[in-house]
Write an enzyme that holds these catalytic residues in place. Structure first.
Site, PDB file in Angstrom:
ATOM      1  N   HIS A 196       0.814  -1.229   0.000  1.00 26.86           N
ATOM      2  CA  HIS A 196       0.000   0.000   0.000  1.00 26.86           C
ATOM      3  C   HIS A 196       0.848   1.281   0.000  1.00 26.86           C
ATOM      4  O   HIS A 196       0.335   2.360  -0.294  1.00 26.86           O
ATOM      5  CB  HIS A 196      -0.915   0.041   1.228  1.00 26.86           C
ATOM      6  N   ASP A 226      -2.914 -10.712  -2.276  1.00 29.05           N
ATOM      7  CA  ASP A 226      -3.428 -10.197  -1.000  1.00 29.05           C
ATOM      8  C   ASP A 226      -4.889  -9.779  -1.234  1.00 29.05           C
ATOM      9  O   ASP A 226      -5.247  -9.387  -2.345  1.00 29.05           O
ATOM     10  CB  ASP A 226      -2.592  -8.989  -0.561  1.00 29.05           C
ATOM     11  N   HIS A 242      -6.383  -7.243  -0.355  1.00 30.61           N
ATOM     12  CA  HIS A 242      -6.496  -5.804  -0.635  1.00 30.61           C
ATOM     13  C   HIS A 242      -5.735  -5.454  -1.923  1.00 30.61           C
ATOM     14  O   HIS A 242      -4.729  -6.083  -2.240  1.00 30.61           O
ATOM     15  CB  HIS A 242      -5.909  -4.989   0.521  1.00 30.61           C
ATOM     16  N   ASP A 281      -4.930 -12.848   3.756  1.00 34.09           N
ATOM     17  CA  ASP A 281      -6.128 -12.262   4.356  1.00 34.09           C
ATOM     18  C   ASP A 281      -7.385 -12.558   3.531  1.00 34.09           C
ATOM     19  O   ASP A 281      -8.478 -12.122   3.890  1.00 34.09           O
ATOM     20  CB  ASP A 281      -5.956 -10.753   4.626  1.00 34.09           C
TER      21      ASP A 281
HETATM   22 ZN   LIG Z   1      -4.205  -7.201   2.797  1.00 32.11          ZN
END
Ligand SMILES: [Zn+2]
Length: 355
Positions: free
Chosen positions: A136, A173, A175, A260
């Protein structure tokens, strides 16, 4: 001669891992992204006897110039100074402690060392068990538990050091890796492919974000509705990721690994199992074997249920070692009927001209 040859073959078969106790010193307090994640992984790898089958790769701190391959020097200075003053919050999700700057340098440096070990033939493939995570982090901003974008730094480093022309980054991931996408959005040299829950944090990752300028077409987002499990992900890997990877024909594959998307994870609403992660890794390893002499480097991003995380990391190493195909028992409980993603897959294939 025979001994040298045998030792070269053993090295070529080896799977490396990166780990260092400095990664535990990044103290986030009451948080899901905690040192206990890596402690759970390492103790499970030891308990199951897997750790002794892996080749340790000693990390080093990345230099400021290496971090600056992706990040603004003023931002690097800001992180260094904040650590020196005792740390604190960088945004509502992201905190640092006095040792976080060093840990972040070692996280990026760990992935650089893993990349060097694979490119130099010390090991066949490698998995960097590092924290803080990275995908991120943008050029000038920490976010989503990430300080420096480890995978983006390693990709830029490899492009320069080994004069590579094409690196593929796969990010599964749960996200979207907004920082990684942003770093390479106009670059034809790095293709970024991401599967992620959508709409979800950080809000980016739409199918129409495909890259710009010379990088047009080298950014491929697969935004999935909540509730997707092993069969939906595997369909995406077979129908979209594998053909896109073959067309791009990378010289090295880097992977942002996040667990996740596991059904037991507290942050997201996906339905993946340990077996699903192993099968996805198996497909990626198959692509690396087919396209780039097996050159494959993984780095840890998310994954916040400690049991699921440790089991998934072990399963990933089993696949990297060539010991398992991913047929691990234990199906996940379905939260609901899996979503239909046929039309989404069709739309993505159309946007990217994948038949
Ligand atoms: Zn994540």
């Amino acid at each position: 001669m025979l001994i040298q040859l045998t030792s070269a073959i053993i090295k070529a078969m080896a799977t490396g891992y990166v780990y260092h106790s400095i990664y535990l010193q990044h103290d986030t307090g009451q948080h899901v992204e905690v040192a206990a994640r890596l402690e759970a992984i390492i103790s499970y790898l030891e308990k199951t006897g897997l750790k002794s089958k892996l080749t340790p790769i000693e990390p080093r701190p990345a230099t400021v110039d290496e971090i600056a391959l992706v990040h603004q020097k003023s931002y690097i200075k800001e992180i260094e100074e904040k650590a020196a003053k005792g740390g604190g919050a960088l945004d509502p999700d992201t905190v640092m402690s006095p040792d976080s700057y060093q840990a972040a340098l070692y996280a990026a440096g760990g992935l650089i060392r893993a990349t060097e070990a694979v490119m130099g033939g010390e090991v066949a493939n490698a998995f960097a068990l590092v924290r803080p995570p990275g995908h991120h982090a943008t050029a000038g901003q920490a976010m989503g538990f990430c300080l420096f974008n480890n995978i983006a730094i390693a990709a830029r480093y490899a492009l320069g050091k080994y004069k590579l022309e094409r690196i593929l980054i796969i990010d599964f991931d749960v996200h979207h890796g907004n920082g990684t996408q942003g770093t390479f959005y106009d670059s034809p040299q790095v293709m970024y492919i991401s599967t992620h829950e959508y709409p979800f944090y950080p809000g980016t990752g739409d199918i129409n974000e495909t890259g710009s300028g010379e990088g047009r077409g080298t950014n491929l987002n697969i935004p999935l509705p909540a509730g997707c499990g092993d069969s939906e992900y595997l369909e995406v890997f077979e129908q979209v990721i594998a053909p896109a990877a073959r067309r791009f024909n990378p010289q090295l594959i880097l992977v942002s690994v996040g667990y996740d998307g596991h059904w037991a994870d507290p942050l997201a609403m996906m339905n993946l199992s340990v077996s699903g992660f192993a099968k996805m890794t198996g497909i990626i390893k198959g692509l690396a074997d087919e396209l780039c002499n097996g050159r494959l480097v993984l780095t840890l991003e998310g994954g916040y249920n400690l049991e699921a995380l440790a089991g998934s990391v072990k399963a990933t190493f089993d696949v990297l070692l060539g010991n398992a195909s991913g047929n691990i028992s234990g199906a996940p409980p379905r939260r609901s009927e899996p979503p239909d993603i046929e039309s989404l897959i069709g739309e993505i294939k159309k946007i990217h001209g994948l038949g």
